[in-house]
Scaffold this motif. Sequence first.
Motif, PDB file in Angstrom:
ATOM      1  N   ILE A  50       0.745  -1.172  -0.043  1.00  0.00           N
ATOM      2  CA  ILE A  50       0.024  -0.005   0.205  1.00  0.00           C
ATOM      3  C   ILE A  50       0.822   1.267   0.012  1.00  0.00           C
ATOM      4  CG2 ILE A  50      -1.813   1.217   1.316  1.00  0.00           C
ATOM      5  CD1 ILE A  50      -2.734  -1.369   2.367  1.00  0.00           C
ATOM      6  N   LYS A  51       0.468   2.223  -0.765  1.00  0.00           N
ATOM      7  CA  LYS A  51       1.454   3.206  -1.064  1.00  0.00           C
ATOM      8  C   LYS A  51       1.289   4.403   0.263  1.00  0.00           C
ATOM      9  CE  LYS A  51       2.110   2.589  -6.017  1.00  0.00           C
ATOM     10  NZ  LYS A  51       1.784   3.161  -7.167  1.00  0.00           N
ATOM     11  N   LYS A  52       2.428   5.071   0.439  1.00  0.00           N
ATOM     12  CA  LYS A  52       1.874   6.365   1.434  1.00  0.00           C
ATOM     13  C   LYS A  52       1.247   6.028   2.623  1.00  0.00           C
ATOM     14  CE  LYS A  52       2.271   9.445  -2.784  1.00  0.00           C
ATOM     15  NZ  LYS A  52       1.622  10.644  -3.326  1.00  0.00           N
ATOM     16  N   THR A  53       1.968   5.032   3.175  1.00  0.00           N
ATOM     17  CA  THR A  53       1.168   4.893   4.465  1.00  0.00           C
ATOM     18  C   THR A  53       1.210   5.965   5.776  1.00  0.00           C
ATOM     19  OG1 THR A  53       3.091   3.554   5.468  1.00  0.00           O
ATOM     20  CG2 THR A  53       1.297   2.244   4.256  1.00  0.00           C
ATOM     21  N   ASN A  54       2.387   6.736   5.572  1.00  0.00           N
ATOM     22  CA  ASN A  54       2.483   7.843   6.354  1.00  0.00           C
ATOM     23  C   ASN A  54       1.291   8.717   6.125  1.00  0.00           C
ATOM     24  OD1 ASN A  54       4.786   6.573   7.724  1.00  0.00           O
ATOM     25  ND2 ASN A  54       6.216   7.898   6.465  1.00  0.00           N
ATOM     26  N   LEU A  55       1.175   9.059   4.870  1.00  0.00           N
ATOM     27  CA  LEU A  55       0.090   9.899   4.599  1.00  0.00           C
ATOM     28  C   LEU A  55      -1.399   9.358   5.175  1.00  0.00           C
ATOM     29  CD1 LEU A  55      -1.062  12.641   3.144  1.00  0.00           C
ATOM     30  CD2 LEU A  55      -1.199  11.343   1.116  1.00  0.00           C
ATOM     31  N   GLN A 113     -12.856   5.732   1.465  1.00  0.00           N
ATOM     32  CA  GLN A 113     -12.166   6.604   0.567  1.00  0.00           C
ATOM     33  C   GLN A 113     -10.687   6.365   0.545  1.00  0.00           C
ATOM     34  OE1 GLN A 113     -11.313  10.533   2.996  1.00  0.00           O
ATOM     35  NE2 GLN A 113     -12.471   9.472   4.610  1.00  0.00           N
ATOM     36  N   PHE A 114     -10.211   5.424   1.297  1.00  0.00           N
ATOM     37  CA  PHE A 114      -8.679   5.088   1.082  1.00  0.00           C
ATOM     38  C   PHE A 114      -8.531   3.792   0.408  1.00  0.00           C
ATOM     39  CE2 PHE A 114      -9.272   6.807   5.638  1.00  0.00           C
ATOM     40  CZ  PHE A 114      -9.151   8.037   5.140  1.00  0.00           C
ATOM     41  N   ALA A 115      -8.357   3.918  -0.934  1.00  0.00           N
ATOM     42  CA  ALA A 115      -8.434   2.811  -2.016  1.00  0.00           C
ATOM     43  C   ALA A 115      -7.589   1.640  -1.823  1.00  0.00           C
ATOM     44  CB  ALA A 115      -8.119   3.520  -3.332  1.00  0.00           C
ATOM     45  N   GLY A 116      -6.479   1.826  -1.713  1.00  0.00           N
ATOM     46  CA  GLY A 116      -5.651   0.567  -1.320  1.00  0.00           C
ATOM     47  C   GLY A 116      -5.976  -0.081  -0.183  1.00  0.00           C
ATOM     48  N   LEU A 117      -5.958   0.713   0.984  1.00  0.00           N
ATOM     49  CA  LEU A 117      -6.382   0.206   2.420  1.00  0.00           C
ATOM     50  C   LEU A 117      -7.612  -0.641   2.305  1.00  0.00           C
ATOM     51  CD1 LEU A 117      -5.711   0.059   5.369  1.00  0.00           C
ATOM     52  CD2 LEU A 117      -6.593   2.328   5.616  1.00  0.00           C
ATOM     53  N   TRP A 118      -8.591   0.207   1.600  1.00  0.00           N
ATOM     54  CA  TRP A 118      -9.880  -0.324   1.607  1.00  0.00           C
ATOM     55  C   TRP A 118     -10.064  -1.897   1.211  1.00  0.00           C
ATOM     56  CZ3 TRP A 118     -14.728  -0.011   3.420  1.00  0.00           C
ATOM     57  CH2 TRP A 118     -15.933  -0.617   2.592  1.00  0.00           C
ATOM     58  N   GLU A 119      -9.473  -2.158  -0.057  1.00  0.00           N
ATOM     59  CA  GLU A 119      -9.309  -3.560  -0.607  1.00  0.00           C
ATOM     60  C   GLU A 119      -8.771  -4.469   0.650  1.00  0.00           C
ATOM     61  OE1 GLU A 119     -10.410  -4.424  -3.162  1.00  0.00           O
ATOM     62  OE2 GLU A 119     -11.108  -2.580  -3.708  1.00  0.00           O
ATOM     63  N   ILE A 153       0.644  -8.525   1.226  1.00  0.00           N
ATOM     64  CA  ILE A 153       1.896  -8.528   1.893  1.00  0.00           C
ATOM     65  C   ILE A 153       3.093  -8.325   0.946  1.00  0.00           C
ATOM     66  CG2 ILE A 153       3.294  -9.894   3.684  1.00  0.00           C
ATOM     67  CD1 ILE A 153       0.520  -9.013   4.500  1.00  0.00           C
ATOM     68  N   LYS A 154       3.929  -7.342   1.151  1.00  0.00           N
ATOM     69  CA  LYS A 154       5.035  -6.881   0.393  1.00  0.00           C
ATOM     70  C   LYS A 154       6.420  -7.539   0.987  1.00  0.00           C
ATOM     71  CE  LYS A 154       6.571  -2.783   0.612  1.00  0.00           C
ATOM     72  NZ  LYS A 154       6.538  -1.302   0.285  1.00  0.00           N
ATOM     73  N   ASN A 155       6.630  -7.731   2.297  1.00  0.00           N
ATOM     74  CA  ASN A 155       7.987  -8.203   2.670  1.00  0.00           C
ATOM     75  C   ASN A 155       8.012  -9.606   2.675  1.00  0.00           C
ATOM     76  OD1 ASN A 155       9.364  -9.508   5.210  1.00  0.00           O
ATOM     77  ND2 ASN A 155      10.083  -7.289   5.324  1.00  0.00           N
ATOM     78  N   ARG A 156       9.189 -10.123   1.977  1.00  0.00           N
ATOM     79  CA  ARG A 156       9.499 -11.374   1.583  1.00  0.00           C
ATOM     80  C   ARG A 156       9.580 -12.224   2.645  1.00  0.00           C
ATOM     81  NH1 ARG A 156      14.761 -13.216  -1.870  1.00  0.00           N
ATOM     82  NH2 ARG A 156      15.521 -13.127   0.308  1.00  0.00           N
ATOM     83  N   GLU A 157      10.394 -12.012   3.812  1.00  0.00           N
ATOM     84  CA  GLU A 157      10.643 -12.703   4.885  1.00  0.00           C
ATOM     85  C   GLU A 157       9.108 -13.289   5.513  1.00  0.00           C
ATOM     86  OE1 GLU A 157      12.334 -12.195   9.520  1.00  0.00           O
ATOM     87  OE2 GLU A 157      13.148 -11.433   7.931  1.00  0.00           O
TER      88      GLU A 157
END
Length: 866
Positions: free
Chosen positions: A347-352, A372-378, A407-411
Amino acid sequence: MFFCGSYSYLKEKVVNILEEIGAEEKKTFIVHTNQMKRYLKEFIVEKTGSLFNAEFFTLIDISKRITGIEPLQDFEREMIFKRFLMKYNLDGLSEEFGLIIQQIKEYEIPVDSISQPFFRDIIYRYEQFKSDRYFDREDTHAVAVRNKTEFNTDHLFIFGIKSVPALHQKLLRKVAELSRNKYIFLPLHFDSGYYQNYDHFKEVRQFYEELGDFPEVEKEEDINIKVSRYIYKFDYNFQQKKNENIKIVKTQNEISELLFVATEITRLVAEGISPSKICIIIPEIERYIPYIQSIFPSFSIPYHLTENSRFIDTPLYSKLFSIFELKRENFSRETVLNILSDELLEIKKTNLLERQILSLPDITEGLEAYKQFAGLWELLKTADEFPQEGRIEEFIHIAEKINRKFIKNREVKEFLDSVISEMKEKKLFKDLFKVITYEEFLTVLKTFFLKENREKRPDYETVKVLSPTSAEGNNFSHIFFLDLTTGSFPKISDEILPIGDIDYPYHLLMQQISNFCALLDRGKKLYLSFTEESIYGGVKSTSFFVEEIVRITGNQINSLDGYKTSSKWLKIIHAPLIKEQIPQLKKIWDVIKTIEKPKKEKFRLNISVPFPLQPTKFSVYATCPYRFFLEHITGFLPEKTVDMKRLPSEKIGEDIHGMLLDFYASMPERNRERYINETLPDMLEKLRKRLEGYLSQLLPYYRPFEKHRINSMITNLKEFVLSDVNRLKRENKTIKKDFLEKNFSNRYFSGRVDRVEVDEHGYYHIYDYKTTEKKINLRKEIKDKYIQLIIYKNLLNKYPVKSVGILAVNSRDGNFFHTVDDKEIEGWEIYLKTLLKQLKAGMFHPVENEGCSYCPFEYFCVKEVS
């Protein structure tokens, strides 16, 4: 051969026997715990230099080796009981039923002899479910006793096992038949209080005598062992003898207790004691974990915390598990914020995202709030797909979907893949859960997260933090035993259900007494500590063990008032020890201890200063160059405290700055009154809710006082904004919005300016927000505490700066505005250049100031120089 005595004595006997055995001969050790395996291996290798053709087992290990059976894990057994207890709303007793079945099987109590029909029915149903498909540990032992085996050994060592119920006796007899040489090592003293007052220990001795021979008993009269023999011994005809190896301390609470331990460990290490020879024993480790993690790094203590080696104790894995909990927590704002991580999620820009979620109006829970938060909403929608009840395959499918898409982190991804694979292949889950609830799925899933992360195994040169059971048979020379309070150690559960004639609570008590006495081994240094109160609330009372040590030795209890909790973790009382780690500190210390009032030049050091500096760091140099050297050159910056009495000042400052930035960035030049009426109340209410969110982190007693502080802050902030807008109008100034919270830098400084105003003549006026409630005397304090204002002027020197000032947004008396003009600034700019020249020259002398009395380096400073 049969030996009885202290662990030191028993381990020496093991080494003596091994030295007489040929290296090619097979040696098999059966020990009490996995941790004891490690202690015994380390001792043997240290004494002999090598260990060949040897295997180490616990009782369950040897049964698995003989049978080839992989028994049910404790949590799996509890899950089975939970299924049968749910219809009675007693699924919370699943752990207790696990203990019941263990007692019944270990002591070979016929189920029919249990008088309570309900207990019998649940146990019968448990056994019927298992049938011949599954085996618990006790079943595995029983099969091992019956089975023929090709396993054999030349030399069998039974070490440290001092509880042998009927089933274990049969197993040990079976194993003893597999070797032509048997050696038994029992850590009991026959003239001790615990031995004389518990018949089971006498039965253990009798069993081993039948298995081996009459025991050879330790004869050495070490002072620690003498003390251990009198514990729980009701013979008062003895003379007290002070034991210098034992130190008893009383502290205020868990934090001050750990400060004492950290200081003592630092001293021991400086004296040449290896960290690997030091251990800390804590009965209830979980309560101490956050404070250990805060305090020990500030003392540079390398440590390994057994309870912190699980997957779930690593932040990324903890966030991963929180994703599966989202639905249970009804997508509360706190839970959603907790999962956000650029490293973990696709998910992009988690700080924002985090900032936007924090600003949601009065939203605390509910999936729809995040549409309203597209990536998070999914991701949240996928987490919401978990049914309240369904087939386990449905839950696994959704878990796979989360792993694949989000999930992005490979480990972490590989970890979750392995968990899912194991859940798919586990026959027990399919048999047990024809239908599984969401809560049951979370329980099963969590067991994988609670497993040890083998990548986090300890380095050898670390201080070990252990439970009392894990510490038995250790090789440590210095032992800190914490939290010796009633109810913590010894700890006997009132909820253990009685079965047959076994007094299981008393059995547990006697095992804990023998465990404690075993720590009083030859030459060991023990630090026994307890607290007057708990940081979590409640008054504590002294443990029976402390009272016994005082009765037997006459040793005094040291009340360590010097370790009462302060706002600083780092106590440099031990500065003479730390200075050995850094040559530059040693040089200064040698000056301090020999000269009463050294000259400034004695504190000149040829070192590199990490320019550019932040203004707040330079203000430390302006106040006291010596403190700047210790904090920002050597790195002895006091750790942030976990203050459970007051709101977190840094967080409050950040939140207030954020609100003011939002308010002034959007404020129009016209119709300001309308803007204030429409915007300010909502902004202040959002801020209030954010600040009240920190109250849950505080001890309950202090929450009402801090809530009152929040109300005062909101009132003061409202008054400030109204006064500030009127002042801007009165002085005909505008806020330069592109400079709000803007970073500036040059060769020597880098900092963020809160706000710049421009007057009608084009002159600039620099302001810094301060949230302190204390009164401000800017002209007096600008040379040190507020020197950042002169630095900001220096950073903006290409602009026509007319004045600098403080906006005291939380002033209680309405004195919000403090300024100095350009004529006064001119003199302070010369002072700033002088300080900067002095810093570049490597001058780090002490300067006495108002902050000396609470400086963490007070004990490592002369305060005056000539």
